[in-house]
Design a protein around this motif. Structure first.
Motif, mmCIF file in Angstrom:
data_model
loop_
_atom_site.group_PDB
_atom_site.id
_atom_site.type_symbol
_atom_site.label_atom_id
_atom_site.label_comp_id
_atom_site.label_asym_id
_atom_site.label_seq_id
_atom_site.Cartn_x
_atom_site.Cartn_y
_atom_site.Cartn_z
ATOM 1 N N GLU A 1 -22.210 -7.484 -64.111
ATOM 2 C CA GLU A 1 -22.898 -6.241 -63.765
ATOM 3 C C GLU A 1 -23.107 -6.209 -62.253
ATOM 4 N N ALA A 2 -23.111 -5.002 -61.713
ATOM 5 C CA ALA A 2 -23.299 -4.860 -60.272
ATOM 6 C C ALA A 2 -23.824 -3.471 -59.955
ATOM 7 N N LEU A 3 -24.532 -3.379 -58.853
ATOM 8 C CA LEU A 3 -24.948 -2.108 -58.268
ATOM 9 C C LEU A 3 -24.352 -2.019 -56.867
ATOM 10 N N SER A 4 -23.938 -0.832 -56.472
ATOM 11 C CA SER A 4 -23.387 -0.676 -55.133
ATOM 12 C C SER A 4 -23.889 0.618 -54.508
ATOM 13 N N VAL A 5 -23.940 0.621 -53.185
ATOM 14 C CA VAL A 5 -24.330 1.795 -52.409
ATOM 15 C C VAL A 5 -23.257 2.025 -51.356
ATOM 16 N N ARG A 6 -22.774 3.259 -51.263
ATOM 17 C CA ARG A 6 -21.779 3.598 -50.249
ATOM 18 C C ARG A 6 -22.292 4.743 -49.389
ATOM 19 N N GLY A 7 -22.260 4.562 -48.083
ATOM 20 C CA GLY A 7 -22.598 5.616 -47.148
ATOM 21 C C GLY A 7 -21.382 6.001 -46.336
ATOM 22 N N GLN A 8 -21.212 7.294 -46.100
ATOM 23 C CA GLN A 8 -20.034 7.770 -45.380
ATOM 24 C C GLN A 8 -20.414 8.892 -44.428
ATOM 25 N N ILE A 9 -19.860 8.856 -43.227
ATOM 26 C CA ILE A 9 -19.985 9.961 -42.291
ATOM 27 C C ILE A 9 -18.582 10.378 -41.876
ATOM 28 N N GLY A 10 -18.392 11.670 -41.659
ATOM 29 C CA GLY A 10 -17.068 12.162 -41.302
ATOM 30 C C GLY A 10 -17.151 13.353 -40.380
ATOM 31 N N LEU A 11 -16.054 13.616 -39.715
ATOM 32 C CA LEU A 11 -15.935 14.776 -38.843
ATOM 33 C C LEU A 11 -14.564 15.380 -39.044
ATOM 34 N N GLY A 12 -14.529 16.661 -39.442
ATOM 35 C CA GLY A 12 -13.279 17.380 -39.575
ATOM 36 C C GLY A 12 -13.095 18.352 -38.423
ATOM 37 N N ILE A 13 -11.879 18.449 -37.927
ATOM 38 C CA ILE A 13 -11.520 19.411 -36.887
ATOM 39 C C ILE A 13 -10.316 20.181 -37.417
ATOM 40 N N GLU A 14 -10.442 21.487 -37.582
ATOM 41 C CA GLU A 14 -9.415 22.259 -38.262
ATOM 42 C C GLU A 14 -9.001 23.481 -37.455
ATOM 43 N N SER A 15 -7.712 23.794 -37.540
ATOM 44 C CA SER A 15 -7.186 25.076 -37.097
ATOM 45 C C SER A 15 -6.459 25.697 -38.294
ATOM 46 N N LYS A 16 -5.698 26.723 -38.044
ATOM 47 C CA LYS A 16 -5.047 27.410 -39.151
ATOM 48 C C LYS A 16 -4.059 26.508 -39.880
ATOM 49 N N ARG A 17 -3.321 25.668 -39.143
ATOM 50 C CA ARG A 17 -2.265 24.867 -39.758
ATOM 51 C C ARG A 17 -2.459 23.361 -39.573
ATOM 52 N N THR A 18 -3.497 22.933 -38.862
ATOM 53 C CA THR A 18 -3.683 21.514 -38.573
ATOM 54 C C THR A 18 -5.098 21.088 -38.941
ATOM 55 N N ARG A 19 -5.196 19.909 -39.547
ATOM 56 C CA ARG A 19 -6.490 19.372 -39.955
ATOM 57 C C ARG A 19 -6.581 17.909 -39.509
ATOM 58 N N VAL A 20 -7.624 17.590 -38.784
ATOM 59 C CA VAL A 20 -7.864 16.228 -38.319
ATOM 60 C C VAL A 20 -9.177 15.745 -38.930
ATOM 61 N N ARG A 21 -9.224 14.475 -39.346
ATOM 62 C CA ARG A 21 -10.465 13.940 -39.922
ATOM 63 C C ARG A 21 -10.678 12.524 -39.418
ATOM 64 N N LEU A 22 -11.907 12.262 -38.976
ATOM 65 C CA LEU A 22 -12.376 10.939 -38.611
ATOM 66 C C LEU A 22 -13.465 10.548 -39.603
ATOM 67 N N GLU A 23 -13.417 9.313 -40.077
ATOM 68 C CA GLU A 23 -14.317 8.933 -41.172
ATOM 69 C C GLU A 23 -14.688 7.457 -41.058
ATOM 70 N N ALA A 24 -15.946 7.154 -41.352
ATOM 71 C CA ALA A 24 -16.417 5.770 -41.404
ATOM 72 C C ALA A 24 -17.284 5.603 -42.640
#
Length: 313
Positions: free
Chosen positions: A69-92
């Motif tokens: 048995e186990a318990l886990s906690v996950r935290g995530q932060i992200g930043l998306g930068i988008e235009s009409k045809r391009t999508r960039v994402r940074l994530e930790a």
């Protein structure tokens, strides 16, 4: 501390990954610089998940019951930068796993990701991704640091049919406890066909083949897998996802009881319920794992139950 460790790991790693990281950094940096101009928008986000796992395995020869048995906690932060045809994402993100029971060590994992997607046409999308793992549990080692460089192409000629191909190169370093650290590297290739019947109503077929080569005989392996999954909505924000996966693994330097190289095979049926009301993400999963091997001590079967509750900010 993680960023400091990454910077330290970058210095001796060689020129190939540095060129890939520089290219991806330029691809990410250009949209960041232009994010305040017309056509670009910034979308920061965060997520937290709490997960509970209960598993029980029975070895076939000795009928030994093993509970986990186990318990886990996950935290995530992200930043998306988008235009009409391009999508960039940074994530930790970071995962802390608290293993219940005596003599079970808690573990953690860190991950940094940068990717860019671009629509070449209305039906063809390409993606490049750079990802760093710290203290990852892998097929060949319970404590792995890894760099991954991926390229993916998605072809969707109609709304109902989607084809996806992805290639990934992985460079890994293994913590061997009191022994010296060792390394390995290798490629992974993924292929998927997805048939869409309606909103959140899919049938998907997946194939994967992967290899890690290492001077450490305990780390090298080859693995092939095939899976099928069906997702169907059954109510407002609620869907069910039955799936089946077959996995075969061949190790380069691990010897089985009969003197041959070790070979493992897993058959994993599962069913998952996904309830996503608003910004909540509640998922319950039940698996049954059949694990066969030519090393008798590895043969086992048992269930794994998982409940995850997440919130997206």
């Amino acid at each position: 501390m993680l960023l400091t460790r990454i910077a330290r790991d970058l210095r001796p790693a060689g020129t190939a990954w540095r060129a890939a990281a520089l290219a991806l950094g330029l691809a990410v940096g250009a949209p960041l610089a232009a994010a305040d101009e017309t056509g670009w928008r910034l979308e920061p986000d965060a997520r937290i998940d709490v997960q509970a796992v209960s598993a029980q395995t029975t070895t076939r020869d000795e009928d030994l019951v093993i509970d986990g048995e186990a318990l886990s906690v996950r935290g995530q932060i992200g930043l998306g930068i988008e235009s009409k045809r391009t999508r960039v994402r940074l994530e930790a993100d970071r995962i802390e796993v608290f293993r219940l029971g005596e003599d079970r060590r808690d573990v953690s994992r860190d991950r940094l990701t940068a990717n860019i997607e671009h629509d070449l046409t209305d039906t063809l999308e390409v993606q490049a991704q750079l990802r760093r793992y710290d203290d990852l549990v892998t097929v060949e080692s319970p404590d792995t640091d890894s760099w991954e460089y991926s390229a993916r192409a998605t072809f969707e000629p109609t709304r109902a049919n989607r084809f996806r191909l992805q290639g990934t190169w992985r460079e890994r370093q293994y913590d061997n406890g009191a022994g010296p650290a060792t390394t390995g590297d290798g490629a992974r290739f993924d292929a998927q066909y997805r048939r869409r019947f309606g909103a959140y109503h899919y049938l998907a077929f997946d194939l994967r083949t992967e290899t890690i080569r290492s001077d450490d005989p305990q780390r090298g392996y080859e693995r092939d897998s095939a899976g099928v999954a069906y997702t169907r909505p059954i109510g407002p924000d609620l869907r069910v996802r039955p799936a089946l996966e077959l996995i075969q693994t061949r190790f380069d330097g691990r010897i089985a009881d009969n003197g041959a190289l070790r070979r493992d095979r897993q058959v994993v049926p599962e069913v998952e319920l996904q309830w996503w009301p608003g910004k909540w993400r509640i998922e319950a999963e039940a698996k049954y794992i059949f694990f066969a091997s030519n090393e008798s001590a590895r043969e086992r079967e048992g269930y794994r139950l998982t409940l995850s509750v997440g919130y997206v900010f």
